[in-house]
Scaffold this motif. Structure first.
Motif, PDB file in Angstrom:
ATOM      1  N   VAL A   3      94.361 139.848 123.671  1.00 24.69           N
ATOM      2  CA  VAL A   3      94.633 140.868 124.972  1.00 24.69           C
ATOM      3  C   VAL A   3      93.771 140.260 126.051  1.00 24.69           C
ATOM      4  CG1 VAL A   3      93.210 143.431 125.529  1.00 24.69           C
ATOM      5  CG2 VAL A   3      94.035 142.771 123.436  1.00 24.69           C
ATOM      6  N   VAL A   4      94.681 140.667 127.372  1.00 32.97           N
ATOM      7  CA  VAL A   4      94.035 139.283 128.248  1.00 32.97           C
ATOM      8  C   VAL A   4      93.379 140.271 129.078  1.00 32.97           C
ATOM      9  CG1 VAL A   4      94.834 138.618 130.411  1.00 32.97           C
ATOM     10  CG2 VAL A   4      96.200 138.025 127.908  1.00 32.97           C
ATOM     11  N   ILE A   5      92.298 140.407 129.296  1.00 35.53           N
ATOM     12  CA  ILE A   5      91.060 140.705 130.285  1.00 35.53           C
ATOM     13  C   ILE A   5      90.962 140.002 131.106  1.00 35.53           C
ATOM     14  CG2 ILE A   5      88.931 141.606 130.338  1.00 35.53           C
ATOM     15  CD1 ILE A   5      88.258 142.017 127.075  1.00 35.53           C
ATOM     16  N   ALA A   6      91.875 141.167 132.737  1.00 33.55           N
ATOM     17  CA  ALA A   6      90.979 140.179 133.714  1.00 33.55           C
ATOM     18  C   ALA A   6      90.665 141.202 135.290  1.00 33.55           C
ATOM     19  CB  ALA A   6      92.723 139.386 134.125  1.00 33.55           C
ATOM     20  N   PRO A   7      89.488 141.305 134.883  1.00 30.99           N
ATOM     21  CA  PRO A   7      89.046 142.431 136.170  1.00 30.99           C
ATOM     22  C   PRO A   7      88.511 141.888 137.547  1.00 30.99           C
ATOM     23  CG  PRO A   7      87.414 141.955 134.738  1.00 30.99           C
ATOM     24  CD  PRO A   7      88.370 141.264 134.327  1.00 30.99           C
ATOM     25  N   TRP A  27      85.339 146.308 123.674  1.00 30.81           N
ATOM     26  CA  TRP A  27      87.068 146.031 122.623  1.00 30.81           C
ATOM     27  C   TRP A  27      86.311 145.883 121.787  1.00 30.81           C
ATOM     28  CZ3 TRP A  27      91.872 147.729 124.223  1.00 30.81           C
ATOM     29  CH2 TRP A  27      93.071 147.292 122.825  1.00 30.81           C
ATOM     30  N   LEU A  28      85.699 144.470 121.194  1.00 27.95           N
ATOM     31  CA  LEU A  28      85.143 143.734 119.885  1.00 27.95           C
ATOM     32  C   LEU A  28      85.003 145.089 119.413  1.00 27.95           C
ATOM     33  CD1 LEU A  28      84.487 140.263 120.886  1.00 27.95           C
ATOM     34  CD2 LEU A  28      86.613 141.356 119.561  1.00 27.95           C
ATOM     35  N   ARG A  29      83.568 145.944 119.288  1.00 25.78           N
ATOM     36  CA  ARG A  29      83.041 146.918 119.379  1.00 25.78           C
ATOM     37  C   ARG A  29      84.310 147.645 117.779  1.00 25.78           C
ATOM     38  NH1 ARG A  29      79.029 148.693 123.244  1.00 25.78           N
ATOM     39  NH2 ARG A  29      80.592 150.403 123.491  1.00 25.78           N
ATOM     40  N   ALA A  30      85.064 148.128 118.346  1.00 25.16           N
ATOM     41  CA  ALA A  30      86.233 148.920 117.748  1.00 25.16           C
ATOM     42  C   ALA A  30      88.005 147.878 117.194  1.00 25.16           C
ATOM     43  CB  ALA A  30      87.130 149.653 118.655  1.00 25.16           C
ATOM     44  N   ARG A  31      87.733 146.416 117.589  1.00 24.65           N
ATOM     45  CA  ARG A  31      88.741 145.237 117.112  1.00 24.65           C
ATOM     46  C   ARG A  31      88.169 144.337 116.971  1.00 24.65           C
ATOM     47  NH1 ARG A  31      93.628 147.820 116.753  1.00 24.65           N
ATOM     48  NH2 ARG A  31      95.150 146.163 117.486  1.00 24.65           N
ATOM     49  N   PRO A  32      86.988 144.328 116.031  1.00 21.55           N
ATOM     50  CA  PRO A  32      86.786 142.337 115.917  1.00 21.55           C
ATOM     51  C   PRO A  32      87.610 141.701 115.925  1.00 21.55           C
ATOM     52  CG  PRO A  32      85.877 143.458 114.550  1.00 21.55           C
ATOM     53  CD  PRO A  32      86.786 145.166 115.176  1.00 21.55           C
ATOM     54  N   SER A  33      88.873 141.501 115.162  1.00 22.12           N
ATOM     55  CA  SER A  33      89.429 141.111 114.751  1.00 22.12           C
ATOM     56  C   SER A  33      90.337 140.320 115.637  1.00 22.12           C
ATOM     57  CB  SER A  33      90.423 140.976 113.685  1.00 22.12           C
ATOM     58  OG  SER A  33      90.912 141.888 113.933  1.00 22.12           O
ATOM     59  N   ASP A  34      91.077 140.908 117.024  1.00 24.58           N
ATOM     60  CA  ASP A  34      91.633 140.721 118.507  1.00 24.58           C
ATOM     61  C   ASP A  34      91.416 139.509 118.755  1.00 24.58           C
ATOM     62  OD1 ASP A  34      93.382 142.952 117.464  1.00 24.58           O
ATOM     63  OD2 ASP A  34      92.141 144.047 119.077  1.00 24.58           O
ATOM     64  N   GLU A  35      91.773 138.975 118.905  1.00 21.77           N
ATOM     65  CA  GLU A  35      91.919 137.479 120.287  1.00 21.77           C
ATOM     66  C   GLU A  35      91.581 138.058 121.625  1.00 21.77           C
ATOM     67  OE1 GLU A  35      94.500 133.532 122.564  1.00 21.77           O
ATOM     68  OE2 GLU A  35      95.046 135.036 120.071  1.00 21.77           O
ATOM     69  N   LEU A  36      90.513 138.109 122.246  1.00 20.43           N
ATOM     70  CA  LEU A  36      90.673 138.091 123.623  1.00 20.43           C
ATOM     71  C   LEU A  36      90.540 136.945 124.337  1.00 20.43           C
ATOM     72  CD1 LEU A  36      87.833 140.952 123.610  1.00 20.43           C
ATOM     73  CD2 LEU A  36      89.911 141.134 122.869  1.00 20.43           C
ATOM     74  N   VAL A  37      91.379 136.754 125.862  1.00 15.55           N
ATOM     75  CA  VAL A  37      91.555 135.893 126.897  1.00 15.55           C
ATOM     76  C   VAL A  37      90.572 136.459 127.876  1.00 15.55           C
ATOM     77  CG1 VAL A  37      92.776 134.508 127.629  1.00 15.55           C
ATOM     78  CG2 VAL A  37      93.103 134.864 125.445  1.00 15.55           C
ATOM     79  N   LEU A  38      90.037 136.515 127.904  1.00 16.82           N
ATOM     80  CA  LEU A  38      89.047 136.363 129.458  1.00 16.82           C
ATOM     81  C   LEU A  38      89.291 135.346 131.173  1.00 16.82           C
ATOM     82  CD1 LEU A  38      87.996 138.025 127.260  1.00 16.82           C
ATOM     83  CD2 LEU A  38      85.514 137.486 128.573  1.00 16.82           C
ATOM     84  N   ARG A  39      89.797 136.575 131.518  1.00 17.67           N
ATOM     85  CA  ARG A  39      90.727 135.587 132.893  1.00 17.67           C
ATOM     86  C   ARG A  39      90.171 136.370 133.963  1.00 17.67           C
ATOM     87  NH1 ARG A  39      91.000 132.475 130.599  1.00 17.67           N
ATOM     88  NH2 ARG A  39      93.208 130.807 129.736  1.00 17.67           N
ATOM     89  N   PRO A  40      88.457 136.259 134.836  1.00 19.33           N
ATOM     90  CA  PRO A  40      87.985 136.889 135.660  1.00 19.33           C
ATOM     91  C   PRO A  40      88.744 136.974 136.956  1.00 19.33           C
ATOM     92  CG  PRO A  40      86.287 135.576 134.874  1.00 19.33           C
ATOM     93  CD  PRO A  40      87.404 135.829 133.805  1.00 19.33           C
ATOM     94  N   MET A  41      89.127 137.901 137.407  1.00 20.44           N
ATOM     95  CA  MET A  41      89.764 138.175 139.117  1.00 20.44           C
ATOM     96  C   MET A  41      89.029 137.751 140.124  1.00 20.44           C
ATOM     97  SD  MET A  41      92.509 136.065 137.516  1.00 20.44           S
ATOM     98  CE  MET A  41      93.154 136.190 138.941  1.00 20.44           C
ATOM     99  N   ALA A  42      89.633 137.601 141.049  1.00 20.84           N
ATOM    100  CA  ALA A  42      89.392 137.774 143.140  1.00 20.84           C
ATOM    101  C   ALA A  42      90.215 137.880 143.903  1.00 20.84           C
ATOM    102  CB  ALA A  42      88.112 136.592 143.084  1.00 20.84           C
ATOM    103  N   ASP A  43      90.024 138.450 145.002  1.00 14.35           N
ATOM    104  CA  ASP A  43      91.419 138.114 146.159  1.00 14.35           C
ATOM    105  C   ASP A  43      91.528 137.500 146.972  1.00 14.35           C
ATOM    106  OD1 ASP A  43      89.742 139.670 147.541  1.00 14.35           O
ATOM    107  OD2 ASP A  43      90.445 141.777 146.702  1.00 14.35           O
ATOM    108  N   GLY A  44      90.463 136.811 146.999  1.00 11.79           N
ATOM    109  CA  GLY A  44      89.991 135.470 148.374  1.00 11.79           C
ATOM    110  C   GLY A  44      87.878 135.834 149.087  1.00 11.79           C
ATOM    111  N   GLY A  45      87.948 137.573 148.411  1.00 11.67           N
ATOM    112  CA  GLY A  45      86.674 137.356 148.771  1.00 11.67           C
ATOM    113  C   GLY A  45      85.711 137.517 148.211  1.00 11.67           C
ATOM    114  N   GLU A  46      84.177 138.163 147.263  1.00 12.92           N
ATOM    115  CA  GLU A  46      83.584 137.710 147.667  1.00 12.92           C
ATOM    116  C   GLU A  46      83.667 137.504 145.913  1.00 12.92           C
ATOM    117  OE1 GLU A  46      81.573 140.564 150.183  1.00 12.92           O
ATOM    118  OE2 GLU A  46      83.322 139.955 149.194  1.00 12.92           O
ATOM    119  N   GLY A  47      82.976 136.835 144.806  1.00 10.79           N
ATOM    120  CA  GLY A  47      83.303 136.536 143.070  1.00 10.79           C
ATOM    121  C   GLY A  47      84.822 135.295 143.293  1.00 10.79           C
ATOM    122  N   THR A  48      85.525 134.955 144.213  1.00  9.06           N
ATOM    123  CA  THR A  48      86.491 133.849 143.656  1.00  9.06           C
ATOM    124  C   THR A  48      86.248 132.981 143.535  1.00  9.06           C
ATOM    125  OG1 THR A  48      87.851 135.180 146.128  1.00  9.06           O
ATOM    126  CG2 THR A  48      87.775 132.710 145.062  1.00  9.06           C
TER     127      THR A  48
END
Length: 379
Positions: A3-7, A27-48
């Motif tokens: 699962v890719v997580i990209a907020p 997510w892991l509380r319900a499905r602890p064996s899944d592979e999670l790939v975290l990719r926090p995102m931004a659009d050029g503004g705050e958080g980039t």
């Protein structure tokens, strides 16, 4: 299952990395064996900067610069190991530095953003990524260029003061002091709007009011920026004022294109590339994105739609979690957002919703994971 997580960030409550972590915990509380790939995102503004540093080797740096009101502020920027500097103009010249009662789009300056670029040059940057968004300024990059050595003179030969209103008295531009190191640096601008500099869709008319401009000031600023563009065209031999995106960040896009020869790219596209989001999608069964509000306006360069388009291109279904949902969700489905869910459990104040963003995001992610398990078992 992968699962890719990209907020994106949830404005005024969670930065993008924290939002991604909250979704992952739920997510892991319900499905602890899944592979999670975290990719926090931004659009050029705050958080980039934080989004890029979450995926690229580098470090977060800080320095004191001139804030939008002319007072010193501490601004951050990113340094990547390949000598790329990542700068958010909001870090130095953002609206969050200006209390609402002191907002004055005619006087605020982008000088601090120019000082961040100067810091990057001093560090030996070979490439600079400049994210536009969240600005308190409407000076078309006057302050930024002054910090980089450009002189803006009135009819008496005196240098202009701060703010977009000062451009009404511009007579000539002296480029002889422009930092020569800029010629050896590639500059990419990450922007999520396509507005021109002037007119009914220009920087002053569209973005000026949220920065404190009255209707009269909007007209004055629009004319001042139009005058600046005319003098700049005479100086540079080309009119850059009509190009899409030059109205971004109070016209900072104009200065970037006309004087710094910057290349424009959609912010979400650039951050996705730096974050390796497309590579992360390979072999994923699901992607999750999100931001503070999701509606038809999200079509105009916002993170969830950019992530959805990339997921759709790679055959990955995508679900969005948002602080609130508005009109236009049917159009978002056409872009690849299969479903969208609000975090708000019922009638609450904005302050309450922001304070509870992390636990509510966890709860929605857990519920989504449990529903996914049921749906998969029913196949």
């Amino acid at each position: 299952m992968k699962v890719v997580i990209a907020p994106d960030s949830f404005k005024e409550s969670l930065c993008a990395p924290d939002a991604a972590q909250a979704i992952a915990r739920g997510w892991l509380r319900a499905r602890p064996s899944d592979e999670l790939v975290l990719r926090p995102m931004a659009d050029g503004g705050e958080g980039t900067v934080d989004a890029v540093l979450a995926a690229q080797p580098g470090e977060r740096r800080e320095c004191r610069v001139c804030g939008p009101l002319g007072l010193p502020v501490t601004a951050h920027w990113g340094w990547l190991n390949d000598a790329t500097a990542v700068i958010e103009m909001a870090a130095a010249s953002g609206l969050h530095w200006v209390p609402e009662r002191k907002r004055d789009a005619a006087r605020t300056t982008s000088r601090g953003t120019g000082e961040l670029l100067r810091e990057a040059l001093q560090a030996g940057a070979r490439k600079i990524i400049l994210g536009l968004g969240g600005s308190a300024t409407n000076d078309a990059g006057l302050g930024l260029l002054q910090a980089l050595g450009v002189r803006f003179l009135d009819a008496q030969g005196a240098e202009l003061g701060d703010g977009g209103a000062a451009l009404a008295t511009l007579e000539s531009i002296d480029l002889s002091g422009l930092d020569p190191r800029l010629k050896q640096v590639e500059i990419e601008v990450a922007a999520d709007v396509n507005n021109p500099l002037c007119g009914p869709r220009g920087a002053s008319a569209v973005f000026g009011p949220q920065k404190g401009a009255t209707p009269e000031q909007v007209e004055q600023l629009d004319e001042a920026l139009r005058h600046f563009a005319a003098v700049a065209a005479k100086t540079l031999g080309e009119d850059h004022s009509l190009f899409p995106g030059v109205g971004a960040a109070g016209g900072l896009g104009f200065a970037s294109r006309a004087f710094l020869k910057a290349r424009f790219r959609p912010g979400i596209e650039l951050v996705a590339e730096l974050s390796g989001l497309e590579e992360a999608m390979q072999g994923a069964a699901l992607a999750i994105t999100g931001e503070g509000r999701l509606d038809g306006q999200s079509l105009h360069g916002k993170t969830p739609v950019g992530v959805a388009r990339l997921a759709k291109r790679n055959g990955v279904p995508l679900i969005a979690l948002a602080g609130s949902l508005g009109e236009g969700l049917a159009e978002l489905r056409e872009e690849g957002i299969e479903a969208a869910f609000s975090l708000v459990p019922g009638p609450v104040s904005l302050a309450q919703a922001c304070a509870q963003a992390a636990p509510e995001l966890e709860n929605r992610a857990e519920a989504l994971a449990r529903f996914w398990s049921v749906a998969q078992a029913a196949r």
